[in-house]
Design a protein around this motif. Structure first.
Motif, PDB file in Angstrom:
ATOM      1  N   ASP A  88     -12.404  -4.565  -7.372  1.00 29.89           N
ATOM      2  CA  ASP A  88     -11.121  -4.015  -6.930  1.00 29.89           C
ATOM      3  C   ASP A  88     -10.778  -2.657  -7.533  1.00 29.89           C
ATOM      4  OD1 ASP A  88     -10.867  -6.197  -5.325  1.00 29.89           O
ATOM      5  OD2 ASP A  88      -9.472  -7.281  -6.627  1.00 29.89           O
ATOM      6  N   ASN A  89     -11.477  -2.252  -8.592  1.00 32.26           N
ATOM      7  CA  ASN A  89     -11.117  -0.974  -9.235  1.00 32.26           C
ATOM      8  C   ASN A  89     -12.149   0.122  -9.050  1.00 32.26           C
ATOM      9  OD1 ASN A  89      -8.720  -2.145 -10.251  1.00 32.26           O
ATOM     10  ND2 ASN A  89      -9.980  -3.185 -11.789  1.00 32.26           N
ATOM     11  N   LEU A  90     -13.175  -0.155  -8.258  1.00 35.24           N
ATOM     12  CA  LEU A  90     -14.232   0.851  -8.090  1.00 35.24           C
ATOM     13  C   LEU A  90     -13.704   2.121  -7.416  1.00 35.24           C
ATOM     14  CD1 LEU A  90     -17.126   1.913  -8.038  1.00 35.24           C
ATOM     15  CD2 LEU A  90     -17.593   0.477  -6.080  1.00 35.24           C
ATOM     16  N   ALA A  91     -12.938   1.951  -6.349  1.00 29.67           N
ATOM     17  CA  ALA A  91     -12.460   3.130  -5.603  1.00 29.67           C
ATOM     18  C   ALA A  91     -11.660   4.052  -6.516  1.00 29.67           C
ATOM     19  CB  ALA A  91     -11.630   2.687  -4.402  1.00 29.67           C
ATOM     20  N   GLU A  92     -10.801   3.434  -7.340  1.00 29.83           N
ATOM     21  CA  GLU A  92     -10.006   4.267  -8.250  1.00 29.83           C
ATOM     22  C   GLU A  92     -10.882   4.954  -9.287  1.00 29.83           C
ATOM     23  OE1 GLU A  92      -5.743   2.380  -9.200  1.00 29.83           O
ATOM     24  OE2 GLU A  92      -7.289   0.949  -8.575  1.00 29.83           O
ATOM     25  N   SER A  93     -11.901   4.242  -9.762  1.00 35.64           N
ATOM     26  CA  SER A  93     -12.707   4.843 -10.828  1.00 35.64           C
ATOM     27  C   SER A  93     -13.529   6.029 -10.318  1.00 35.64           C
ATOM     28  CB  SER A  93     -13.607   3.795 -11.498  1.00 35.64           C
ATOM     29  OG  SER A  93     -14.586   3.357 -10.594  1.00 35.64           O
ATOM     30  N   ILE A  94     -13.693   6.157  -9.002  1.00 33.43           N
ATOM     31  CA  ILE A  94     -14.376   7.355  -8.490  1.00 33.43           C
ATOM     32  C   ILE A  94     -13.365   8.355  -7.906  1.00 33.43           C
ATOM     33  CG2 ILE A  94     -16.571   6.159  -8.112  1.00 33.43           C
ATOM     34  CD1 ILE A  94     -15.921   6.163  -5.080  1.00 33.43           C
ATOM     35  N   GLY A  95     -12.100   8.202  -8.315  1.00 34.55           N
ATOM     36  CA  GLY A  95     -11.103   9.206  -7.954  1.00 34.55           C
ATOM     37  C   GLY A  95     -10.376   8.937  -6.647  1.00 34.55           C
ATOM     38  N   GLY A  96     -10.534   7.730  -6.091  1.00 37.82           N
ATOM     39  CA  GLY A  96      -9.857   7.401  -4.834  1.00 37.82           C
ATOM     40  C   GLY A  96      -8.583   6.607  -5.074  1.00 37.82           C
ATOM     41  N   PRO A  97      -7.953   6.125  -4.000  1.00 43.67           N
ATOM     42  CA  PRO A  97      -6.770   5.286  -4.139  1.00 43.67           C
ATOM     43  C   PRO A  97      -7.189   3.858  -4.510  1.00 43.67           C
ATOM     44  CG  PRO A  97      -7.386   5.459  -1.833  1.00 43.67           C
ATOM     45  CD  PRO A  97      -8.365   6.304  -2.601  1.00 43.67           C
ATOM     46  N   HIS A  98      -6.216   2.971  -4.718  1.00 43.82           N
ATOM     47  CA  HIS A  98      -6.563   1.576  -4.969  1.00 43.82           C
ATOM     48  C   HIS A  98      -7.120   0.969  -3.678  1.00 43.82           C
ATOM     49  CE1 HIS A  98      -6.543  -2.363  -6.743  1.00 43.82           C
ATOM     50  NE2 HIS A  98      -5.944  -2.824  -5.656  1.00 43.82           N
ATOM     51  N   LEU A  99      -8.319   0.411  -3.758  1.00 43.53           N
ATOM     52  CA  LEU A  99      -8.926  -0.181  -2.567  1.00 43.53           C
ATOM     53  C   LEU A  99      -9.762  -1.382  -2.998  1.00 43.53           C
ATOM     54  CD1 LEU A  99      -9.605   0.070   0.528  1.00 43.53           C
ATOM     55  CD2 LEU A  99     -11.618   1.375  -0.171  1.00 43.53           C
TER      56      LEU A  99
END
Ligand code: ATP
Ligand code: MG
Length: 439
Positions: free
Chosen positions: A301-312
């Protein structure tokens, strides 16, 4: 001096003539089996509502160091990273999830109300010690369900991977599962784990002592026997989950039970990638020896955020294509029928060669696989007898013969190689006649 020079030259020659260590050619003997497996995978993915994406083989190095995680084996030791001619650091993809999430964000492949169900397959690259079932270029098929946070998506993903293996006839598999929690509950568990492992420090291997503070969960899946024994008695994460993770875990288990999937809980399963939250699972084969995982996956659940994206939120799996083929071969599973030449077209004499070329091409246009003697003045054409020998050797079910008689009457002699039966037909009808038999 002289000898050293020669040895260097020999080494260089060897390097040019052989594939690098850990990579291999998938030759015709095997490639038709790969086509069968990839077709089955594609079909199953479609049945579960997944669309295929062709991802690039290399990405910015940062995508993996941030997405997969700096303290993972993959990022610390296994990546093929190089600086390109423009001075950028790029990396041959070691896995597909980070790239898929990057692509989904870049092209808005999932919205508020629509999940992005995406899949891909292709080569991955990791600098590992090559052995059976472990290569430096290996292949994965990979499914990612993006935008759904609930446990039904986890169950669907696990069911999808299991269904692919069922269709491929894999037996003796085991689904093992764990929850790795979330940023809410993991820090608490981390602390419990560090305390526990610190009290057993004298038994742990060097790399576990090293990673104890940075990534204590990785001590749980250490393969060194001393560490394994300590890890076996370590506190289980699923006894330290927050309410949300705990409820999610229970619902995933209930969902699997509803579909009739047996699974085993494994508190030492943490997976080697930092991006996992909540569900983590693997499918193991009893027929693979040391490299026994055919598939690994879970929620991130936190991968998108960790690459600079929104929560996805997302959940997915990656399966080892090479290992799946290996197990299928070992278990004697079917790969369907190997594509075979259906018709050999033979010229009885040189005058008929032009007509043979035209008729062979016509069969191929009709989707009937056909072979002819494509020799020429440089290689030498083959006599009629030699052509028939080739047809026999190839084991074709049909031969078509064109000689002086056939040329004069615009006919083709069609011979059924099994029954020996032979009929003469105009070329258009000959193709239709064969088609009726082979379907
Ligand atoms: P392993 O425990 O075997 O090292 P992993 O946890 O590193 O696997 P994942 O990153 O989860 O593997 O990749 C998913 C699947 O890809 C694995 O279950 C395995 O089938 C396959 N795989 C991983 N690394 C390799 C490799 N070097 N060669 C062949 N297949 C591999
Ligand atoms: Mg690995």
């Amino acid at each position: 001096m002289e000898t050293t020079g020669m040895m260097e030259a020999a080494g260089a020659a060897e390097a040019q003539n052989k594939a690098p260590r850990g990579v291999r050619d998938i030759l015709p003997e095997e490639s038709w089996k790969w086509a069968y497996v990839s077709n089955t995978v594609a079909r199953t993915m479609a049945d579960f509502g997944y669309s295929e994406v062709h991802l690039p083989i290399f990405e910015h190095t940062e995508l993996f160091s941030r997405g997969v995680g700096d303290t993972t084996d993959i990022v610390e030791k296994e990546m093929y990273t190089f600086v390109d001619r423009g001075g950028r650091s790029v990396t041959l993809r070691p896995e597909a999830t980070a790239g898929m999430v990057r692509a989904a964000l870049e092209h808005s492949l999932c919205g508020q109300n629509a999940a992005g169900k995406l899949w891909c397959w292709g080569p991955m690259f990791r600098y590992e010690r090559p052995q059976k079932g472990r290569y430096r270029q290996f292949y994965q098929f990979d499914a990612e369900c993006l935008g759904l946070a609930g446990p039904v998506a986890d169950v669907e993903v696990i069911a999808l991977s299991a269904e692919i293996f069922r269709r491929l006839g894999l037996r003796n598999l085991e689904v093992v599962m764990n929850s790795v929690g979330c940023p809410n509950c993991r820090p608490r568990y981390r602390k419990v784990l560090i305390d526990y492992f610190t009290s057993k420090k004298d038994v742990l291997c060097g790399s576990c002592i090293d990673r104890l503070d940075r990534n204590p969960l990785r001590v749980l899946d250490c393969k060194v026997s001393g560490c394994g024994a300590v890890a076996d008695s370590a506190p289980a994460i699923y006894e330290h989950l927050c309410d949300e993770c705990s409820a999610h875990f229970e619902e995933v288990k209930a969902g699997l039970a509803r579909l009739g999937f047996p699974y085993k809980l494994d508190k030492r399963l943490v997976r080697g990638l930092d991006y996992y939250t909540k569900t983590a699972y693997e499918i193991l084969s009893g027929d693979l020896g040391a490299q026994n995982a055919v598939c690994g996956g879970g929620r991130y659940d936190n991968l998108a955020e960790s690459i600079g994206g929104p929560h996805l939120p997302g959940v997915g799996f990656a399966a080892g294509f090479d290992r799946v083929v290996l197990v299928m071969e070992q278990q004697g599973n079917s790969f369907g029928r190997r594509p075979q030449t259906q018709v050999y077209v033979a010229a009885q004499d040189d005058a008929a060669r032009g007509a043979v070329q035209i008729f062979t091409h016509k069969l191929r246009q009709e989707g009937i696989s056909a072979e002819q003697d494509a020799g020429d003045a440089s290689r030498g054409t083959r006599s009629f007898k030699a052509q028939m020998k080739s047809a026999n050797k190839a084991g074709v079910p049909w031969t078509c013969i064109i000689g002086g008689d056939e040329l004069a009457k615009n006919l083709v002699a069609v011979k059924n190689m099994t029954s020996g039966e032979q009929v003469s037909l105009p070329p258009e009808e000959a193709a239709a006649y064969i088609r009726r038999y082979i379907g």
